[in-house]
Write a protein that holds these residues in place. Structure first.
Motif, short mmCIF file in Angstrom:
data_model
loop_
_atom_site.label_atom_id
_atom_site.label_comp_id
_atom_site.label_asym_id
_atom_site.label_seq_id
_atom_site.Cartn_x
_atom_site.Cartn_y
_atom_site.Cartn_z
N ALA A 766 0.82 -1.21 0.00
CA ALA A 766 0.00 0.00 0.00
C ALA A 766 0.85 1.25 0.00
N SER A 767 2.13 1.12 0.33
CA SER A 767 3.07 2.24 0.25
C SER A 767 4.47 1.65 0.22
N HIS A 768 5.47 2.52 0.08
CA HIS A 768 6.85 2.08 -0.06
C HIS A 768 7.40 1.45 1.22
N THR A 769 8.39 0.61 1.05
CA THR A 769 9.18 0.12 2.17
C THR A 769 10.65 0.04 1.74
N PRO A 770 11.58 0.51 2.59
CA PRO A 770 13.00 0.41 2.24
C PRO A 770 13.52 -1.01 2.23
N ASN A 771 12.83 -1.91 2.97
CA ASN A 771 13.31 -3.29 3.03
C ASN A 771 12.16 -4.23 3.38
N PHE A 772 11.67 -4.93 2.38
CA PHE A 772 10.61 -5.92 2.58
C PHE A 772 11.25 -7.29 2.79
N THR A 773 10.79 -8.00 3.81
CA THR A 773 11.34 -9.33 4.09
C THR A 773 10.23 -10.32 4.43
N VAL A 794 15.07 -13.29 -3.53
CA VAL A 794 15.06 -13.34 -2.07
C VAL A 794 14.09 -12.27 -1.60
N ALA A 795 13.22 -12.62 -0.65
CA ALA A 795 12.28 -11.64 -0.10
C ALA A 795 13.05 -10.71 0.82
N LEU A 796 13.75 -9.78 0.19
CA LEU A 796 14.67 -8.91 0.91
C LEU A 796 14.99 -7.72 0.02
N GLY A 797 14.49 -6.50 0.36
CA GLY A 797 14.84 -5.35 -0.44
C GLY A 797 13.73 -4.32 -0.57
N TYR A 842 6.93 -14.82 9.15
CA TYR A 842 6.65 -13.41 9.44
C TYR A 842 6.91 -12.58 8.19
N VAL A 843 5.94 -11.73 7.85
CA VAL A 843 6.14 -10.73 6.81
C VAL A 843 6.52 -9.45 7.54
N ALA A 844 7.74 -8.98 7.30
CA ALA A 844 8.27 -7.82 8.01
C ALA A 844 8.78 -6.78 7.02
N SER A 845 8.19 -5.59 7.05
CA SER A 845 8.56 -4.51 6.13
C SER A 845 9.12 -3.34 6.93
N GLN A 846 10.30 -2.90 6.54
CA GLN A 846 10.90 -1.77 7.25
C GLN A 846 10.06 -0.51 7.05
N ARG A 847 9.85 0.19 8.13
CA ARG A 847 9.08 1.42 8.08
C ARG A 847 9.92 2.53 7.45
N LYS A 848 9.22 3.45 6.79
CA LYS A 848 9.91 4.54 6.07
C LYS A 848 10.66 5.46 7.03
N LEU A 849 11.83 5.92 6.58
CA LEU A 849 12.70 6.85 7.30
C LEU A 849 13.18 6.29 8.64
#
Length: 870
Positions: A766-773, A794-797, A842-849
């Motif tokens: 639904a929006s950007h993520t600096p690192n989706f894992t 790889v689910a990483l990036g 676990y689906v873990a997405s880095q939050r922006k900034l």
């Protein structure tokens, strides 16, 4: 600059650490099979890079090699994926080669534009032509597109009757270029380059015509319905054809065209292309920034996803120094019309119908309205109960929040209608997909209201359809185009940068396709900006840096309002505003930087400095002021997916200056400190995006004011939803060998052999993520085991925001998992195959900034335990 100069700067040195693999942002994106773009570190030579690929036993074939970019496009023949390529020493970035389609544009079959209301009146280009006598002479513009019909009379040199290419004659305006792909290229086959960049699609010819065509005195072939002239009618063109006569192109071809344009000495590159929402670390943006650093100027289309909502600006113009161009609608356009009860109304036929509507008088109008007399959207079959619509034209409300045009068209067909008109809300006309075989069109909101009112007075009125297009004043004309994409990017940078006319633009088209056409899109706005830059180059008699010339045009743009609005449009929609070429070429003031990115409440950059430079010949006094713009609220209902149409709010920042007036001698500059305060209004939990403009107004009336846009987000962007939980995602399911997807068995057990079914993780950004894992843990010990490896990914990036629909269905990414994991984020490590056992996903997405510390800086979803049996 010669390419050899740059190669020498990339001499071999000690190899550096492994790079980063950027996973595709959309699993439905068209990707070249086993195709990758590799960028090397700047101090790594091509020879050393290839040697290291071979040392890692990677079997590959070179597709293209790049010097300025310092990298290559390859096809991998071995089983190595992008993670393995990124693990090779000396590799900086790896991307999958993505297919690009020509941007969708709107066409209504040609017609004329009211000469007295020419698009050049909106921008001051007409005054530049008449008073400054500037035409772009001596400036080289590279068109990276579908080629150019260089024999078109609109590209004829002075005194000639038709255009030519340098290979076939002297004094040709198209003096450079190459066909990088061949007529038969679709991106699914091998390019067959040749030296003839003739256009067989139309898009590139139309783009080139906007930059510098001239149909003011056509003497051969079909004549335009009204004489027209491009922005810079004496520029020299380079035509770099990257599309065949049908199908797609791909990243590797685009990069090759960009470097070829550089080697040919182009001053400016026009790229009316785009691949959707992304971060600036995408191949075309990376190369664009490098080209700008070597003296070029690059402009890219902001994209035509305005109906998707925020976070959707396209990837091509996301470079730090390249320019992202948004679109405004021309005030006039040529459309087919329908007459009813004495009124004549323009319509935009659906792409599934693809032609003018011609129905008999017996096909009368039947509006679908409720008991209060308000139009219904036509999304429910029950609306048709008890109404005789067979053989009639149904009028519905063009609100597409409940269902699309294809769905309501299918319902209408089932009811037996002869046609369907959808009245756009709130104004203008929409590009409809439509339902196959059904005459269907979008009409303006005011037209819908007029038709409904006339029907209520006399239901027996007949509809009369025009045989050809005519010039009409367009509802919403002169304002930001609805289809133009909203920013921001994932780093809260202000994109798009600036806007130009792109809606209802009449111009050149290949002679084989009719010679002239009226098209709409940011594809049309970008060349208008590029042509304007060419005029600036000619006036300054120099080659200014890309950032400098962008700043001048942003400083002097016209801050604009939405149609029928009393407030100014968000900078996330119009950038610095509508290009004002006269002001840009006559200004005596520069203001820098060209934007203020205030970020969010956690990272607020409230104190900024603006430098005002007086480039005039006399001392000038400037008054500093502040103009507020609309705030955009996309999360009013605690929704995870942003509203397709953001809610406009009066959430305004306050601005204080260290001094309100400054006196600056000629040739001197002054710095002023600006203190921004976040808006008091606006719910921080709903993340409103606010913006405005800092203005410096000179005391002399003959010198235009200059301004700098600012933009920020109230609230914590780290809390902006990344996954679309509104649709129940992310989700774990199983996929069978035949492709069918089913829910997990009640037991939670899956056959590890995958003969019956394999686990699959479904996500929707639904929006950007600096690192989706996607992380795998041992269910019993909670020990981290690794990141999911799905096929070659790889689910990483990084990931950009996805579009809402893809071919009418919600866009969803799927990661098949067959037990392979990467044990660390270090891509140089080897994947590990897990055996039978119980695993937590676990689906873990880095939050922006954020800095990316796990788990605190991640949006995490526990998909539960999965038991894998032997």
């Amino acid at each position: 600059m010669k390419i050899t100069t740059i190669i020498s700067a990339l001499a071999a040195a000690a190899l550096v650490s492994a790079g980063k693999f950027h996973i595709p942002k959309d699993s439905k994106a068209e990707l070249q099979s086993n195709g990758y773009i590799i960028q090397y570190h700047d101090n790594v030579s091509r020879t050393n890079a290839h040697a290291n690929l071979k040392k890692h036993a990677i079997d590959y074939k070179i597709r293209n090699e790049y010097d300025v970019f310092n990298g290559a496009a390859i096809t991998v023949n071995s089983k190595h994926g992008g993670d393995a390529l990124a693990a090779v020493p000396g590799v900086k970035h790896v991307w999958r080669i993505q297919r690009y389609s020509l941007p969708k544009t709107t066409s209504n079959g040609g017609g004329k534009v009211d000469e007295a209301s020419s698009v050049h009146h909106m921008t001051g280009v007409d005054a530049v032509h008449k008073k400054l006598k500037l035409t772009g002479k001596g400036v080289k513009v590279g068109i990276i597109d579908s080629g150019i019909d260089y024999k078109h009379p609109a590209f004829a040199a002075p005194g000639a009757t038709e255009g030519c290419f340098a290979r076939y004659g002297k004094n040709c305006r198209v003096k450079y270029g190459w066909d990088l792909v061949g007529d038969a290229y679709t991106s699914f086959n091998t390019p067959i380059p040749d030296g003839d960049p003739m256009d067989c699609r139309g898009h590139g010819t139309h783009v080139a015509g906007i930059v510098g065509g001239n149909a003011s005195n056509v003497k051969v072939g079909p004549k335009p319905l009204v004489p027209w002239i491009g922005v810079a009618p004496d520029v020299t063109f380079g035509a770099y054809r990257i599309f065949g006569c049908e199908g797609f192109t791909s990243t590797d071809v685009i990069l090759a065209a960009m470097e070829m344009a550089f080697n040919d000495g182009m001053d400016i590159i026009n790229m009316s292309l785009g691949g959707g929402s992304a971060y600036k670390e995408n191949p075309t943006s990376v190369l664009a920034d490098k080209l700008v650093s070597f003296g070029m100027n690059v402009a890219g289309a902001a994209g035509n996803d305005g109906t998707e909502g925020v976070w959707m600006v396209s990837d091509t113009g996301l470079g730090e120094t390249s320019t992202s161009v948004a679109s405004f609608d021309n005030a006039y356009g040529a459309y087919y019309t329908v007459s009813y009860a004495g009124g004549k109304y323009p319509y935009n036929f659906a792409s599934a119908w693809g032609k003018a509507i011609d129905l008999p008088a017996s096909a009368t109008l039947v509006p679908l309205f409720d008991k209060a007399g308000v139009l219904l959207d036509g999304c429910d079959a029950a609306f048709y109960n008890g109404i005789d619509v067979k053989g009639k034209v149904v009028l519905v409300l063009g609100d597409y929040t409940r269902c699309g045009s294809a769905a309501r068209g299918a319902i209408a067909k089932t009811a037996g209608v002869a046609g369907l008109l959808a009245a756009t809300t709130p104004f203008g006309m929409t590009n409809l997909a439509g339902a196959p075989g059904l005459p269907m069109a979008s009409i303006e909101n005011r037209a819908g209201e007029a038709l409904l009112a006339a029907y209520k007075k006399n239901p027996k009125n007949a509809l009369t359809w025009s045989k050809g297009p005519s010039s009409v004043k367009v509802e919403g004309g002169g304002a930001p185009a609805e289809m133009s994409s909203y920013g921001l990017d994932g780093d809260l940078r202000s994109k798009p940068d600036i806007a130009a006319p792109g809606g209802n633009i009449y111009g050149a088209y290949p002679r084989s396709l009719g010679s002239y056409a009226l098209l709409s899109g940011t594809s049309m706005a970008t060349p208008y900006y590029v042509g304007s830059q060419a005029l600036y180059y000619e006036k300054t008699k120099s080659k200014p840096s890309g950032p400098d010339v962008r700043r001048v045009f942003k400083n002097t743009a016209t801050i604009s309002k939405n149609f029928n609005s009393k407030t100014y449009t968000s900078a996330a929609k119009q950038g610095a505003g509508l290009i004002n070429v006269w002001n840009a070429l006559t200004t005596t003031t520069h203001a820098s930087p060209d934007r203020f990115d205030l970020l969010d409440s956690d990272n607020f950059r409230g104190v900024q400095k603006i430098t005002i430079k007086n480039i005039g010949k006399k001392t000038e006094t400037y008054t500093l002021s502040h103009v507020v713009a609309d705030a955009l609220n996309s999360y009013t209902k605690k929704n995870a997916w942003p509203h397709p149409k953001p809610v406009i709010e009066a959430d305004y920042a306050t601005v204080k200056f260290s001094v309100n007036k400054v006196k600056i001698p000629a040739g001197k500059s002054v710095k002023v400190t600006i203190t921004f305060t976040e808006p008091k209004a606006g719910n921080a939990a709903q993340f409103p995006i606010y913006s405005g403009y800092v203005v410096a107004t000179p005391s002399r009336e003959d010198s235009p004011a200059v301004h700098v846009p600012y933009i920020g987000l109230k609230g914590k962007v780290r809390n902006v939803p990344i996954m679309d939980t509104d649709l129940g995602l992310p989700q774990l399911a199983v996929q069978k060998e035949n492709g069918d997807v089913e829910e997990l068995p009640a037991s939670g057990k899956v056959d590890w052999s995958f003969k019956k079914a394999a686990p699959a993780i479904f996500v929707r950004f639904a929006s950007h993520t600096p690192n989706f894992t996607i992380r795998i843990h041992d269910a019993k010990t909670s020990k981290f085991l690794g990141y999911v490896v799905s096929g070659s990914n790889v689910a990483l990036g990084q990931n950009g925001r996805m579009t809402n629909l893809n071919d009418g269905e919600p866009s969803v990414n799927k990661y098949d998992w067959h037990g392979l994991v990467l044990p660390t984020e270090d891509l140089s490590t080897k994947p590990v195959q897990l055996g039978a056992g119980s695993y937590k996903i676990y689906v873990a997405s880095q939050r922006k900034l954020t800095k990316g510390a796990y788990p605190g800086d991640f949006e995490i979803f526990d998909l539960g335990a999965l038991d894998i049996t032997a």
